[in-house]
Design an enzyme around this catalytic site. Structure first.
Site, PDB file in Angstrom:
ATOM      1  CG  MET A   8      -7.900   7.818   6.819  1.00 50.52           C
ATOM      2  SD  MET A   8      -8.927   6.461   6.228  1.00 50.52           S
ATOM      3  CE  MET A   8      -9.380   5.637   7.745  1.00 50.52           C
ATOM      4  CG  ASP A  11      -2.165  -0.687   1.078  1.00 54.53           C
ATOM      5  OD1 ASP A  11      -2.438  -1.112  -0.049  1.00 54.53           O
ATOM      6  OD2 ASP A  11      -2.913  -0.801   2.055  1.00 54.53           O
ATOM      7  CE  LYS A  33      -8.484   0.777  -2.534  1.00 53.31           C
ATOM      8  NZ  LYS A  33      -7.827  -0.050  -1.528  1.00 53.31           N
TER       9      LYS A  33
HETATM   10  N1  SAH Z   1      -3.739   0.794   9.378  1.00 54.52           N
HETATM   11  C1  SAH Z   1      -3.210   2.115   9.624  1.00 54.52           C
HETATM   12  C2  SAH Z   1      -4.243   3.201   9.354  1.00 54.52           C
HETATM   13  C3  SAH Z   1      -4.634   3.306   7.903  1.00 54.52           C
HETATM   14  S1  SAH Z   1      -5.770   4.599   7.629  1.00 54.52           S
HETATM   15  C4  SAH Z   1      -2.703   2.193  11.058  1.00 54.52           C
HETATM   16  O1  SAH Z   1      -2.933   1.271  11.835  1.00 54.52           O
HETATM   17  O2  SAH Z   1      -2.046   3.175  11.379  1.00 54.52           O
HETATM   18  C5  SAH Z   1      -4.677   5.867   7.068  1.00 54.52           C
HETATM   19  C6  SAH Z   1      -4.541   6.953   8.104  1.00 54.52           C
HETATM   20  O3  SAH Z   1      -3.668   6.536   9.151  1.00 54.52           O
HETATM   21  C7  SAH Z   1      -3.913   8.218   7.587  1.00 54.52           C
HETATM   22  O4  SAH Z   1      -4.847   9.034   6.919  1.00 54.52           O
HETATM   23  C8  SAH Z   1      -3.411   8.850   8.854  1.00 54.52           C
HETATM   24  O5  SAH Z   1      -4.470   9.453   9.571  1.00 54.52           O
HETATM   25  C9  SAH Z   1      -2.948   7.647   9.649  1.00 54.52           C
HETATM   26  N2  SAH Z   1      -1.520   7.387   9.460  1.00 54.52           N
HETATM   27  C10 SAH Z   1      -0.953   6.238   9.094  1.00 54.52           C
HETATM   28  N3  SAH Z   1       0.398   6.341   9.084  1.00 54.52           N
HETATM   29  C11 SAH Z   1       0.672   7.601   9.473  1.00 54.52           C
HETATM   30  C12 SAH Z   1       1.864   8.324   9.662  1.00 54.52           C
HETATM   31  N4  SAH Z   1       3.064   7.775   9.467  1.00 54.52           N
HETATM   32  N5  SAH Z   1       1.772   9.610  10.058  1.00 54.52           N
HETATM   33  C13 SAH Z   1       0.580  10.191  10.276  1.00 54.52           C
HETATM   34  N6  SAH Z   1      -0.575   9.547  10.108  1.00 54.52           N
HETATM   35  C14 SAH Z   1      -0.551   8.270   9.727  1.00 54.52           C
END
Ligand code: SAH
Length: 381
Positions: free
Chosen positions: A291, A154, A176
């Site tokens: 998000m 991803d 995406k």
């Molecule tokens: N599975 C992921 C979340 C996916 S949804 C998890 O457990 O973290 C995607 C959202 O996760 C992004 O829009 C943001 O809000 C957050 N996110 C994921 N990685 C990030 C990062 N390195 N820095 C800031 N936000 C992050």
């Protein structure tokens, strides 16, 4: 109003996917760097997102066309990038994907004839890669990443994590980005299934934890229903990784008795995601919004309207735990303006609650006009 834009406390790791690198985790001869396939402005992203400079190098194999008369993989990839059309992209990749599937099936058949076994279907590991810093991977994740035949990844998997993929693995980007969908969820399901059925050891990499806003549950469900063995390897979700990075305890005795993970988005046609603001507005609960960048302007006032004090501490963190991390600390009432001012981009995580003030990066109200830059470059924890 405290705006703290800081550089990370750790040094960038040597990135083998640098502009000059010819490191090929892709076992094909023409997996050479594709100059100019993407816009330079986003080349600094630590992630493998569609506009990242690394993307078309890492999965160039899947665009490899026949012989010399056809366009090179890089040209094809660049054309797909330029057009930004999903159809183009999938059409370009299909012949090579089919070839790979055929090769896998053939080697499985040969194995079956030769040794009276030959192995059944392969397996799929849904692997969480954490928020970006490769040192936040679990040992299980590293082992899976290094032994994969095929890696589907991803956009929120960091390039530093991708560096750990085994030399012989094939890489396929299925991420995406807003306004640019390379593959639908259904297509991803079918890809995972086809390769697992062909006997491949498939690794599906997802940023953070696969089961936290990662659609990992859907993939697991689908594959299990088709009789495919699925292993889920958890990752450090961005809430935990980023909170640790900033020294924010998500729960804290006497300050926050619970923590709640929210999404700022809803499924197409679903209920307004912000309806949760009503019961989420609890001063003793830490809120972590995934998000949430685009809906923050409506979420913040709703939370205040439902009783969260306007001076509740908050932080928005862009590209957390990576060398490109940026943070904006503010009170809830000023957060929207401060985030806009700093021009934060996705991925950004938002943490709201009294615990944010426990961070060593949080400025006291009297200091809050001060712009703090790189003030915690050395270890404070
Ligand atoms: N599975 C992921 C979340 C996916 S949804 C998890 O457990 O973290 C995607 C959202 O996760 C992004 O829009 C943001 O809000 C957050 N996110 C994921 N990685 C990030 C990062 N390195 N820095 C800031 N936000 C992050």
């Amino acid at each position: 109003m405290a705006l703290a834009v800081r550089t990370p406390r750790f040094q960038p790791l040597p990135a083998s996917i640098s502009a000059t690198s010819t490191t090929a985790s892709v076992a094909v001869a023409n997996a050479r760097p594709c100059a100019g396939a993407v816009r330079a402005s986003s080349a600094a992203s630590p992630f493998t997102e569609a506009t990242s400079s690394s993307r078309y190098r890492r999965d160039a194999w899947s665009y490899a066309a026949d012989g010399s008369s056809s366009p090179s993989s890089c040209d094809a990839a660049a054309a797909a990038a330029a057009s930004g059309r999903r159809d183009d992209e999938i059409a370009l990749q299909l012949p090579e994907l089919r070839r790979l599937l055929d090769a896998l099936r053939a080697s499985r058949r040969n194995g079956a004839e030769g040794e009276g076994g030959g192995g059944g279907p392969g397996r799929v590991a849904l692997v969480g890669t954490g928020p970006g810093d490769p040192e936040l991977l679990t040992l299980k994740a590293v082992r899976a990443i290094q032994s994969a035949d095929l890696v589907l990844y991803d956009r929120l998997v960091s390039n530093d994590v991708m560096d750990l993929v085994g030399e012989d693995a094939r890489l396929l980007y299925v991420g995406k980005t807003a306004g640019y969908h390379s593959r639908t969820q259904e297509e991803i399901h079918e890809l995972l299934l086809s390769f697992a059925e062909a006997g491949a050891n498939v690794v599906r990499l997802k940023g953070g934890d696969p089961l936290v806003f990662g659609r990992g549950g859907e993939e697991m469900d689908f594959l299990q229903q088709q009789g495919i063995r699925v292993e889920v390897i958890p990752g450090i979700t961005s809430a935990s990784g980023i909170a640790a990075e900033l020294g924010i305890p998500l729960t804290h005795r006497g300050v926050a008795t619970s923590v709640r993970f929210l999404t700022g988005h809803s499924r197409n046609g679903g209920t307004d995601p912000l309806y949760v603001a009503g019961n989420a507005a609890d001063p003793d609960t830490t809120l972590v919004v995934y998000m949430g960048l685009s809906t923050l302007p409506s979420l913040a006032p709703k939370l205040m309207k439902h009783g969260l004090p306007p001076d509740t501490p908050a932080v928005a963190v862009e590209r957390g735990t990576t060398p490109q991390q940026r943070t904006v600390f503010s009170t809830l009432k000023d957060l929207v303006d401060e985030v806009k001012l700093a021009d934060l981009v996705s991925p950004t995580l938002i943490i709201i609650g009294k615990v944010v003030a426990l961070s060593p990066f949080w400025a006291e109200p009297s200091d809050q006009e001060v712009l703090i830059e790189n003030s915690f470059a050395s270890d404070t924890r």
